[in-house]
Structures are given as structure tokens and as C-alpha cells.
Design a protein around this motif. Structure first.
Motif, PDB file in Angstrom:
ATOM      1  N   LYS B  93     -33.223  87.736  54.732  1.00 49.08           N
ATOM      2  CA  LYS B  93     -31.984  87.011  55.050  1.00 49.08           C
ATOM      3  C   LYS B  93     -31.046  87.063  53.853  1.00 49.08           C
ATOM      4  CE  LYS B  93     -34.415  83.372  57.412  1.00 49.08           C
ATOM      5  NZ  LYS B  93     -34.615  81.929  57.370  1.00 49.08           N
ATOM      6  N   LEU B  94     -29.744  87.006  54.122  1.00 48.86           N
ATOM      7  CA  LEU B  94     -28.788  86.819  53.042  1.00 48.86           C
ATOM      8  C   LEU B  94     -29.091  85.501  52.350  1.00 48.86           C
ATOM      9  CD1 LEU B  94     -26.172  88.307  52.027  1.00 48.86           C
ATOM     10  CD2 LEU B  94     -27.289  89.215  54.079  1.00 48.86           C
ATOM     11  N   CYS B  95     -29.140  85.488  51.036  1.00 46.76           N
ATOM     12  CA  CYS B  95     -29.603  84.311  50.309  1.00 46.76           C
ATOM     13  C   CYS B  95     -28.440  83.364  49.998  1.00 46.76           C
ATOM     14  CB  CYS B  95     -30.316  84.781  49.045  1.00 46.76           C
ATOM     15  SG  CYS B  95     -31.264  83.470  48.301  1.00 46.76           S
ATOM     16  N   SER B  96     -27.704  82.959  51.026  1.00 49.31           N
ATOM     17  CA  SER B  96     -26.619  81.993  50.857  1.00 49.31           C
ATOM     18  C   SER B  96     -27.177  80.578  50.952  1.00 49.31           C
ATOM     19  CB  SER B  96     -25.570  82.181  51.956  1.00 49.31           C
ATOM     20  OG  SER B  96     -26.105  81.786  53.199  1.00 49.31           O
ATOM     21  N   ILE B  97     -26.381  79.612  50.478  1.00 50.25           N
ATOM     22  CA  ILE B  97     -26.797  78.211  50.560  1.00 50.25           C
ATOM     23  C   ILE B  97     -26.926  77.787  52.029  1.00 50.25           C
ATOM     24  CG2 ILE B  97     -24.433  77.303  50.361  1.00 50.25           C
ATOM     25  CD1 ILE B  97     -27.389  75.740  48.601  1.00 50.25           C
ATOM     26  N   GLU B  98     -26.097  78.358  52.910  1.00 51.05           N
ATOM     27  CA  GLU B  98     -26.183  78.024  54.331  1.00 51.05           C
ATOM     28  C   GLU B  98     -27.528  78.476  54.898  1.00 51.05           C
ATOM     29  OE1 GLU B  98     -23.519  79.426  52.885  1.00 51.05           O
ATOM     30  OE2 GLU B  98     -21.666  78.951  53.975  1.00 51.05           O
ATOM     31  N   ASN B  99     -27.908  79.712  54.617  1.00 52.33           N
ATOM     32  CA  ASN B  99     -29.182  80.199  55.139  1.00 52.33           C
ATOM     33  C   ASN B  99     -30.364  79.470  54.507  1.00 52.33           C
ATOM     34  OD1 ASN B  99     -28.268  81.995  57.069  1.00 52.33           O
ATOM     35  ND2 ASN B  99     -28.212  83.746  55.666  1.00 52.33           N
TER      36      ASN B  99
ATOM     37  N   MET E   1     -26.085  74.048  63.536  1.00 54.13           N
ATOM     38  CA  MET E   1     -24.742  73.902  62.930  1.00 54.13           C
ATOM     39  C   MET E   1     -24.884  73.532  61.443  1.00 54.13           C
ATOM     40  SD  MET E   1     -21.625  74.135  64.016  1.00 54.13           S
ATOM     41  CE  MET E   1     -21.716  73.859  65.786  1.00 54.13           C
ATOM     42  N   VAL E   2     -24.155  74.206  60.575  1.00 51.92           N
ATOM     43  CA  VAL E   2     -24.214  73.938  59.140  1.00 51.92           C
ATOM     44  C   VAL E   2     -22.862  73.399  58.676  1.00 51.92           C
ATOM     45  CG1 VAL E   2     -24.607  74.952  56.866  1.00 51.92           C
ATOM     46  CG2 VAL E   2     -25.895  75.797  58.825  1.00 51.92           C
ATOM     47  N   TYR E   3     -22.919  72.344  57.838  1.00 51.75           N
ATOM     48  CA  TYR E   3     -21.696  71.777  57.254  1.00 51.75           C
ATOM     49  C   TYR E   3     -21.572  72.215  55.798  1.00 51.75           C
ATOM     50  CZ  TYR E   3     -21.575  68.683  61.289  1.00 51.75           C
ATOM     51  OH  TYR E   3     -21.516  68.198  62.565  1.00 51.75           O
ATOM     52  N   LEU E   4     -20.369  72.535  55.378  1.00 51.67           N
ATOM     53  CA  LEU E   4     -20.137  72.920  53.984  1.00 51.67           C
ATOM     54  C   LEU E   4     -18.919  72.152  53.474  1.00 51.67           C
ATOM     55  CD1 LEU E   4     -20.377  76.373  52.447  1.00 51.67           C
ATOM     56  CD2 LEU E   4     -18.219  75.169  52.203  1.00 51.67           C
ATOM     57  N   THR E   5     -19.108  71.503  52.315  1.00 54.76           N
ATOM     58  CA  THR E   5     -18.020  70.715  51.731  1.00 54.76           C
ATOM     59  C   THR E   5     -17.550  71.352  50.438  1.00 54.76           C
ATOM     60  OG1 THR E   5     -18.838  68.662  52.697  1.00 54.76           O
ATOM     61  CG2 THR E   5     -17.393  68.450  50.803  1.00 54.76           C
ATOM     62  N   ARG E   6     -16.279  71.585  50.352  1.00 53.19           N
ATOM     63  CA  ARG E   6     -15.651  72.114  49.136  1.00 53.19           C
ATOM     64  C   ARG E   6     -14.878  70.982  48.475  1.00 53.19           C
ATOM     65  NH1 ARG E   6     -15.514  77.162  46.179  1.00 53.19           N
ATOM     66  NH2 ARG E   6     -13.781  76.905  44.738  1.00 53.19           N
ATOM     67  N   ILE E   7     -15.070  70.804  47.168  1.00 45.64           N
ATOM     68  CA  ILE E   7     -14.380  69.740  46.442  1.00 45.64           C
ATOM     69  C   ILE E   7     -13.347  70.356  45.510  1.00 45.64           C
ATOM     70  CG2 ILE E   7     -14.684  67.728  44.937  1.00 45.64           C
ATOM     71  CD1 ILE E   7     -17.646  67.703  45.760  1.00 45.64           C
ATOM     72  N   LYS E  50     -17.565  73.246  59.418  1.00 46.94           N
ATOM     73  CA  LYS E  50     -18.875  73.462  60.022  1.00 46.94           C
ATOM     74  C   LYS E  50     -18.859  74.761  60.822  1.00 46.94           C
ATOM     75  CE  LYS E  50     -18.011  70.647  64.144  1.00 46.94           C
ATOM     76  NZ  LYS E  50     -18.499  69.571  65.015  1.00 46.94           N
ATOM     77  N   GLY E  51     -20.039  75.333  61.017  1.00 49.00           N
ATOM     78  CA  GLY E  51     -20.128  76.585  61.764  1.00 49.00           C
ATOM     79  C   GLY E  51     -21.524  77.163  61.679  1.00 49.00           C
ATOM     80  N   GLN E  52     -21.697  78.345  62.243  1.00 47.86           N
ATOM     81  CA  GLN E  52     -22.954  79.079  62.160  1.00 47.86           C
ATOM     82  C   GLN E  52     -22.828  80.141  61.077  1.00 47.86           C
ATOM     83  OE1 GLN E  52     -25.597  78.279  63.638  1.00 47.86           O
ATOM     84  NE2 GLN E  52     -24.860  76.921  65.249  1.00 47.86           N
ATOM     85  N   PRO E  53     -23.866  80.339  60.230  1.00 50.76           N
ATOM     86  CA  PRO E  53     -23.787  81.387  59.217  1.00 50.76           C
ATOM     87  C   PRO E  53     -23.629  82.771  59.850  1.00 50.76           C
ATOM     88  CG  PRO E  53     -25.656  79.936  58.778  1.00 50.76           C
ATOM     89  CD  PRO E  53     -25.119  79.561  60.122  1.00 50.76           C
ATOM     90  N   ASP E  54     -22.689  83.541  59.315  1.00 52.55           N
ATOM     91  CA  ASP E  54     -22.494  84.937  59.707  1.00 52.55           C
ATOM     92  C   ASP E  54     -23.716  85.752  59.237  1.00 52.55           C
ATOM     93  OD1 ASP E  54     -21.831  87.671  59.445  1.00 52.55           O
ATOM     94  OD2 ASP E  54     -19.700  87.194  59.395  1.00 52.55           O
ATOM     95  N   PRO E  55     -24.385  86.503  60.113  1.00 58.14           N
ATOM     96  CA  PRO E  55     -25.581  87.234  59.672  1.00 58.14           C
ATOM     97  C   PRO E  55     -25.301  88.287  58.594  1.00 58.14           C
ATOM     98  CG  PRO E  55     -25.045  87.730  61.987  1.00 58.14           C
ATOM     99  CD  PRO E  55     -24.124  86.642  61.557  1.00 58.14           C
ATOM    100  N   GLU E  56     -24.092  88.780  58.517  1.00 59.54           N
ATOM    101  CA  GLU E  56     -23.742  89.797  57.506  1.00 59.54           C
ATOM    102  C   GLU E  56     -23.589  89.223  56.096  1.00 59.54           C
ATOM    103  OE1 GLU E  56     -22.047  93.425  58.147  1.00 59.54           O
ATOM    104  OE2 GLU E  56     -23.898  93.133  59.304  1.00 59.54           O
ATOM    105  N   THR E  57     -23.072  87.996  56.011  1.00 60.83           N
ATOM    106  CA  THR E  57     -22.757  87.418  54.699  1.00 60.83           C
ATOM    107  C   THR E  57     -23.584  86.175  54.380  1.00 60.83           C
ATOM    108  OG1 THR E  57     -21.050  85.987  55.653  1.00 60.83           O
ATOM    109  CG2 THR E  57     -20.330  88.147  54.844  1.00 60.83           C
ATOM    110  N   GLY E  58     -24.169  85.564  55.405  1.00 63.38           N
ATOM    111  CA  GLY E  58     -24.848  84.296  55.180  1.00 63.38           C
ATOM    112  C   GLY E  58     -23.900  83.120  55.077  1.00 63.38           C
ATOM    113  N   PHE E  59     -22.601  83.364  55.179  1.00 63.26           N
ATOM    114  CA  PHE E  59     -21.590  82.310  55.016  1.00 63.26           C
ATOM    115  C   PHE E  59     -21.133  81.788  56.373  1.00 63.26           C
ATOM    116  CE2 PHE E  59     -19.749  84.553  50.982  1.00 63.26           C
ATOM    117  CZ  PHE E  59     -20.762  84.028  50.210  1.00 63.26           C
ATOM    118  N   ILE E  60     -20.830  80.487  56.476  1.00 58.54           N
ATOM    119  CA  ILE E  60     -20.078  80.028  57.643  1.00 58.54           C
ATOM    120  C   ILE E  60     -18.597  80.348  57.405  1.00 58.54           C
ATOM    121  CG2 ILE E  60     -21.735  78.275  58.382  1.00 58.54           C
ATOM    122  CD1 ILE E  60     -19.935  76.146  57.191  1.00 58.54           C
ATOM    123  N   TYR E  61     -18.174  80.299  56.151  1.00 57.33           N
ATOM    124  CA  TYR E  61     -16.858  80.783  55.752  1.00 57.33           C
ATOM    125  C   TYR E  61     -16.947  80.985  54.257  1.00 57.33           C
ATOM    126  CZ  TYR E  61     -11.808  81.326  55.595  1.00 57.33           C
ATOM    127  OH  TYR E  61     -10.546  81.838  55.424  1.00 57.33           O
TER     128      TYR E  61
END
Lengths: 105, 105, 105, 105, 105, 105
Positions: B93-99, E1-7, E50-61
Motif C-alpha cells: 500500500k502507499l504509505c500515507s497517513i490515511e492508509n 471514510m477518512v478525515y484529514l485536518t490541516r492547521i 473527508k474522503g476515501q484514499p486514492d489508491p495511486e497516492t494514498g491521499f484523500i487530497y
């Protein structure tokens, strides 16, 4: 005399490993920190300077310039790096926080 | 209903790298996080549970036991590790914080 | 010379009360801190050592061993205790943070 | 010798502006901090005293009294104020954090 | 669903002042926050997606892109500014933290 | 809808002890928290309210008034107290953080 502390951040991987020792001795002395595949930390670097405020600017030194110097000379070399492998001034030294501070200094 | 959050810590190395992409594309998308030789962070894991307090103990769940379970099932596997290399549930898996969060869950 | 600070935590109850004074004088001088039935705090203990890094380990002193010594000699005696009642080196002293620091030292 | 640090807070507006310079030079040296319409910060003031604990109270100085003095002499004058306009001891000085600290002292 | 907070952070001046009220009523309702010459704060802005991690990047955004958008659309307009005077979307509104959050949103 | 969280602090002593159990069972279940002579903590109480900002004040509720109510109704009863002994709404309950939160609510 006025003291001013600038805090900068970096994130890096490292391990504590003495290549002159067996793997067993490294594990015994450094424990989990000797993990062959590295581990990592967030680091906060506090740089303190002292001086008299310049009457023209009110600054002992421009904190943004100080931040720029720390970025260029230190953070650029350490941030998102492997401290054992990627950092010139840590070559051939035990990669402890003490030696890192001495190396930065 | 009462919510209780237990915070545990671990320190680990990782990199963001998609093996199906060229090195250039990885650098473009992940920037410094793609550094081949790894980098690392301190992580804080917040685990929240909810329930009604048990009249005998006043606890919704024994926070120390919860801490012990998190230690055994999660922190033991992640602390002072390389998240890409050493962690079974992150393989492939991509080793992101989300994953990572999804993997822990 | 390198300085290293180890932080340990403990939670304890105490009160500020001079047994040679009347209850009124205690309330006047110590206010809410004199509450007969105790109150409490989370405490953070900062222990700083200094030295030259050992070339074999990169350490001025093994921070985990230092933590172990603080745990054994200090935290074990103070954590989840009543500082006025349960702690040998605080017997017969005003239980202020200043006297606690001197006692620890 | 025991050191005790009392922390107090205040919120204030200020700008960095040298009236002997052109607007351009102020922008060049102070950047966004020169914004004509002010900007602001939360400030934390650390006041450290040292002494021997009084055997009657265990205090080197009553921390609440110290807090009261800082409130009366300093925070009262600075909190929710404009440091350039409202504060007597900053009149005619560059409103840097260094000069503020010297002024408080 | 994954939540990500940016400060993100900004520093700004403001005052709480209702121009339809007398100075006395403003002082009565807003107290020190009504100081005519402004006061200021450090602000921390938490933006959660919030969102689902993209399988290519592991990021929701991409968190850096998110940070860039917040910088460009929000922080650029607020940092080292006077919230009452310099910010277009706060014109004609009471400059409370609630209205600021609504305005940002 | 806007949410606003007010944080207040108090310091208190307590112990976890079920009077229907033996001393041994209490030690087994509650560990160091069962220490007969009490221990203590700093507590942070987060109170969150929600609403629409009033167009006259920009407030969903005056945060200082909210703070005053929390002080009067809650902190006054808990600060520098013994939660098991001094607090009316904790009488006859296990003095856990969960029951304390329910009691405050």
C-alpha cells in the motif's frame, strides 16, 4: 542584553548503530533505536542569539533572516532526510541527538 | 453516552513512493516525502471509544487495558519501525497517513 | 558541552498547610491550596544533565537509563501519592513546589 | 537556589514601523509586520525569580502575589491594547518584541 | 471514510465594536475587546476534509495542495491584517470569531 | 451552525475506590489510582455550545458569560477540592473521569 530564540522544524529518519559492534551489542545498547530499517522523528531546533536591540529596527537581529539562514544552512540538509546517510556533517559519527546538535553547531 | 480518547505515541520512518511510477513522477507528486533513503516522524494515535460507565468501576472501559491493547496490537508493530518495510498490514500500500489509519482500524 | 533534558511525569495530591498556624492564617496565606481534604496536580519534572558525547555511543548519558533512575528514585515515590503524607523526604516540610524541587535534588 | 517562573498572557495589536523611514523602506525591512492598519498577537510573558524557600511558607515568593504584581504593573497596560499607541513605556520606540521586553523589565 | 485536518496560522488585529451602539454600550458588552485602538491575536485555522484514499497516492487530497489553497484564499487575506479594516468578506459585520469562521467558510 | 468551545481548568485530588470491594480488589482493579491517601491531577474542561451568531454582537453566546457560568456552577465546586469528599454531585459514585463528566453535565 536580550535573548531571542528561533524555532525551526524538520522530519528525518535515523538509527543508532555503531558499525564496530556486533548486531547483538547494538541491540543491547540502543534497543529499538538500532532497528536496521530505520525509524524517524519530528525534530524541533531552538537557536538562541543574544545582543542589544538596534535603535533603527528594534531588532537584535532580523528573526526572518535568522530563520532563512537556519533553513538554508541546516534544515535544507536535514528535513525529510536520512540523518545517517544523507547528511554530510554526520558521516562517520554515531547519529545521536547529542552529535547532531554538535554537528549543527 | 460518554466518549473516552486514549493517546499513544510511536516514532517511525517511511517514504511516499508509488513503485508503478518513475522516480521523476514520484518526486513531482510526493516532493521531499519521496526521499529514497526515508525520513521519519513522531506519531500520535488517538483512539476513541464510547459507552456507558459501569456502576462498579465508573469506567466505560479500563483505560489502562485499552492502552495495553493498543500497545500490543498496534504500537508494538509500528514504534521504531520502517512503516513501508517492517509493518505487515502496510505491505503493498502507499504509505500515507490515511492508509496507515485505515490499516490500524 | 551538551545539555540533555529528560522530562518525566507524575500525578499527586498535596496541600499547603503550616501546622504552626491557625486554620485562618493558613487560609489567608495559602487560599484554596490549604483545603483540608487535599487537592492535586499533574507534575512535569525536567532533569537536565550536561557532558561530552561518548564517541562509542554518541550519548552524554543513556537517556533511557536516566529515565529509569528518575523513575526508580523519584517518580516511584511521588506518582499517585499524597506528597504531604506518603513521601519520606517531604516529612516536616511545607509541601510547596520549591521544597519539592529541593527535596528531589 | 530555586528558580520560579510565572507565565502571564496578553493579547495586543502592534506594527513595526520606523517613522524616520519611507513607507517603502518600512515595507522592505519589516514586510507584512509594517501593515499600516496593525496586526496582532497573543503574547506569553515569562517572569523568572530566584531565591531560597522561606521555611514558614515553603515559597521563595508567593506566586499569586507575583502574578498580581505582573497583572497590575504590566498586563493591565498591555492586554487588549495597541502597543504602539496605548502603552506609555513604548512611546517613541520601535515596537519590536525586544524593545517590549526591555520596556517591561 | 477518512478525515484529514490541516492547521494554518495567521496573526491579525481586530476589535469588537457595533457602530450602531454608543461607546458605553460597546464597552459594556465587549469590555476590553472594544478598545478603539485595536488589539490582536494569533489565530489557528483548522480545516477538515473527508474522503476515501486514492489508491495511486494514498491521499484523500494532497495536504500540501490543501495548504496552498488555504494560504491563497484565506491566510493571504488575513495574516498580518486588520480583520475589521483590511478583509473584504468581513466588511459590515461584527468582527467576532464566529463571524470570521462563517466568512472563511 | 457554529460551534464554540470554552476551556476551563481546575486542580483536584481524588481516588478510585469502590467501598463494596476489599482493599485487595481495589488495588487489583484500580492500581495506583486506589492509593488511600489520594492523588491528584490538573483537569481541563472543554464545554462546547452551538448556535447561529447574533447579528448585533457576532456571538452565538458571550464566551465570557459562558466562562463565568462554568466558573460559578462547576469550577467553584471542583477547583482545589477533593472530588470524592468535597463535591456534592459525586457523593456515592465511583470517582472516575467518566462519572465526573456525567455529573458535570
Amino acid at each position: 542584553m536580550v535573548y531571542l530564540t528561533r524555532i525551526e522544524h524538520f522530519n528525518a529518519a535515523h538509527k543508532l548503530y555503531n558499525p564496530n559492534w556486533t548486531k547483538e551489542k547494538n541491540n543491547e545498547v540502543f534497543g529499538k533505536c538500532a532497528n536496521e530499517n530505520w525509524h524517524g522523528h519530528n525534530f524541533e531546533l531552538y537557536v538562541t542569539i543574544k545582543g542589544q536591540p538596534d535603535p533603527e529596527t528594534g531588532f537584535i537581529y532580523d528573526a526572518k533572516k535568522l530563520g532563512g539562514i537556519i533553513q538554508e544552512k541546516i534544515v535544507e540538509k536535514l528535513d525529510h532526510r536520512n540523518l545517517n546517510v544523507d547528511v554530510d556533517f554526520m558521516q562517520g559519527k554515531l547519529c545521536s541527538i547529542e552529535n547532531l546538535v554538535v554537528g549543527i553547531w
